[in-house]
Enzyme design. Structure first.
Site, PDB file in Angstrom:
ATOM      1  N   HIS A 131     -53.279   7.368  27.219  1.00  0.00           N
ATOM      2  CA  HIS A 131     -53.582   6.592  28.423  1.00  0.00           C
ATOM      3  C   HIS A 131     -54.700   7.226  29.253  1.00  0.00           C
ATOM      4  CE1 HIS A 131     -50.522   9.458  29.993  1.00  0.00           C
ATOM      5  NE2 HIS A 131     -51.198   9.373  31.119  1.00  0.00           N
ATOM      6  N   ASN A 155     -44.437  26.956  20.401  1.00  0.00           N
ATOM      7  CA  ASN A 155     -43.042  26.855  19.968  1.00  0.00           C
ATOM      8  C   ASN A 155     -42.975  26.954  18.453  1.00  0.00           C
ATOM      9  OD1 ASN A 155     -42.194  24.090  18.586  1.00  0.00           O
ATOM     10  ND2 ASN A 155     -43.741  23.591  20.129  1.00  0.00           N
ATOM     11  N   THR A 156     -41.858  27.484  17.977  1.00  0.00           N
ATOM     12  CA  THR A 156     -41.544  27.442  16.549  1.00  0.00           C
ATOM     13  C   THR A 156     -40.057  27.144  16.429  1.00  0.00           C
ATOM     14  OG1 THR A 156     -41.189  29.847  16.462  1.00  0.00           O
ATOM     15  CG2 THR A 156     -43.364  29.028  15.823  1.00  0.00           C
ATOM     16  N   HIS A 168     -49.171  26.847  25.529  1.00  0.00           N
ATOM     17  CA  HIS A 168     -47.883  26.384  25.001  1.00  0.00           C
ATOM     18  C   HIS A 168     -47.710  26.933  23.596  1.00  0.00           C
ATOM     19  CE1 HIS A 168     -46.222  23.419  22.036  1.00  0.00           C
ATOM     20  NE2 HIS A 168     -45.149  23.580  22.785  1.00  0.00           N
ATOM     21  N   HIS A 217     -58.365  30.097  18.439  1.00  0.00           N
ATOM     22  CA  HIS A 217     -58.349  29.405  17.151  1.00  0.00           C
ATOM     23  C   HIS A 217     -58.480  30.389  15.989  1.00  0.00           C
ATOM     24  CE1 HIS A 217     -58.262  25.009  17.838  1.00  0.00           C
ATOM     25  NE2 HIS A 217     -58.661  25.340  19.053  1.00  0.00           N
ATOM     26  N   SER A 258     -39.383  28.117  22.682  1.00  0.00           N
ATOM     27  CA  SER A 258     -40.359  27.251  23.333  1.00  0.00           C
ATOM     28  C   SER A 258     -40.917  27.976  24.544  1.00  0.00           C
ATOM     29  CB  SER A 258     -39.712  25.933  23.758  1.00  0.00           C
ATOM     30  OG  SER A 258     -40.653  25.090  24.402  1.00  0.00           O
TER      31      SER A 258
END
Length: 296
Positions: A196, A134-135, A132, A166, A118
């Protein structure tokens, strides 16, 4: 599913540690090459490495990992690259969550094993995007799966950087299945949305979970390719933007944007909730939080 997953667990855990080593080395090299700007006079940032441990309810060893955090660098204000391999028995709440996700046999045998990497990076220059990645691999006696992804989180968006990030994620996906990128991009857009606030926390990327095609080798290979795509996706925009002059207004926008990131990770992020619920090292779980945040 083979009854003995020992070799596969070992291979997956080893890969996550290898990826961690590659990323840490590249980030420290990026610090070494930062020779201009207001933070160039600082010592080149280095990771503080701390072992993490997880104990079962009876006090026995339940795995652990390594927390690697760099603070106050020339390029990175704070970046963490954590790896862990943990095991044990899921509590009732976690069992219910797994059952609701379709994992069979939780009530009969709630054992689990999980390993992963992470990463979260918060940058000095507000023109350089936070990121960010993570795997991970997860195993229970009744199921196994992979998950992960990467997403870019600029406070000041540059469409060229977004397109580059991308494109690298898409290339990793396209090498395995033509529907992976559109599926996993849409999943990221939905997953990293902050209800929110009524907005996404960044410009997206890819996200996938519960990946089990029935071919462990293929799914592991895909997860490795996602990890390999991270540095080529993130380093070029960082190198372009790290010397861009910024204003106090730019820095203010960065701190406010970090508040959005903190809200998401504390309220919605599945990994944060799982880590805290299963007794993993709280500092490692909350490593993703930014060092300085502002709310308006």
């Amino acid at each position: 599913m083979p009854e003995d997953f020992t070799d596969r667990k070992t291979r997956a855990s080893a890969w996550f540690n290898t990826l961690r080593d590659q990323i840490v080395a590249r980030f420290e090299a990026l610090e070494d090459t930062q020779q201009t700007g207001p933070f160039a006079a600082l010592p080149a940032g280095r990771f503080d490495v701390t072992p993490t441990k997880r104990a079962a309810e009876d006090g026995t060893d339940a795995g652990g990992g390594v927390m690697s955090v760099m603070r106050g660098g020339r390029v990175f204000e704070k970046v963490g690259v954590n790896v862990s391999t943990v095991h044990g028995v899921l509590g009732e709440r976690a069992q219910r969550t797994m059952t609701a996700r379709g994992v069979p046999g939780m009530a009969a045998d709630p054992r689990f094993w999980a390993s992963g990497i992470s990463l979260v990076a918060h940058m000095q220059n507000p023109h350089t995007p936070a990121v960010h990645m993570n795997t991970r691999m997860f195993w229970t006696p009744g199921a196994w799966w992979f998950g992960g992804g990467a997403d870019l989180n600029p406070c000041i968006e540059y469409p060229k950087d977004t397109a580059h990030f991308h494109a690298r994620m898409q290339a990793a996906c396209d090498a395995h299945a033509p529907d992976y990128y559109p599926r996993f991009k849409a999943w990221a857009d939905e997953y990293f949305f902050v209800p929110h606030r009524g907005r996404a926390r960044g410009v997206g990327g890819i996200f996938y979970d519960d990946l089990n095609t029935g071919d462990w080798e293929a799914d592991f290979a895909f997860t490795q390719d996602v990890g390999r795509a991270f540095l080529p996706a993130f380093i070029p925009p960082t190198e372009i933007r790290r010397d861009t002059p910024w204003t106090e207004a730019d820095k203010d926008a960065q701190l406010v944007h970090r508040g959005l990131y903190a809200e998401y990770n504390l309220v919605y992020d599945r990994g944060t909730k799982f880590g805290l619920e299963t007794g993993h090292d709280a500092n490692a779980v909350l490593m993703s939080l930014p060092p300085v945040v502002k709310w308006v």
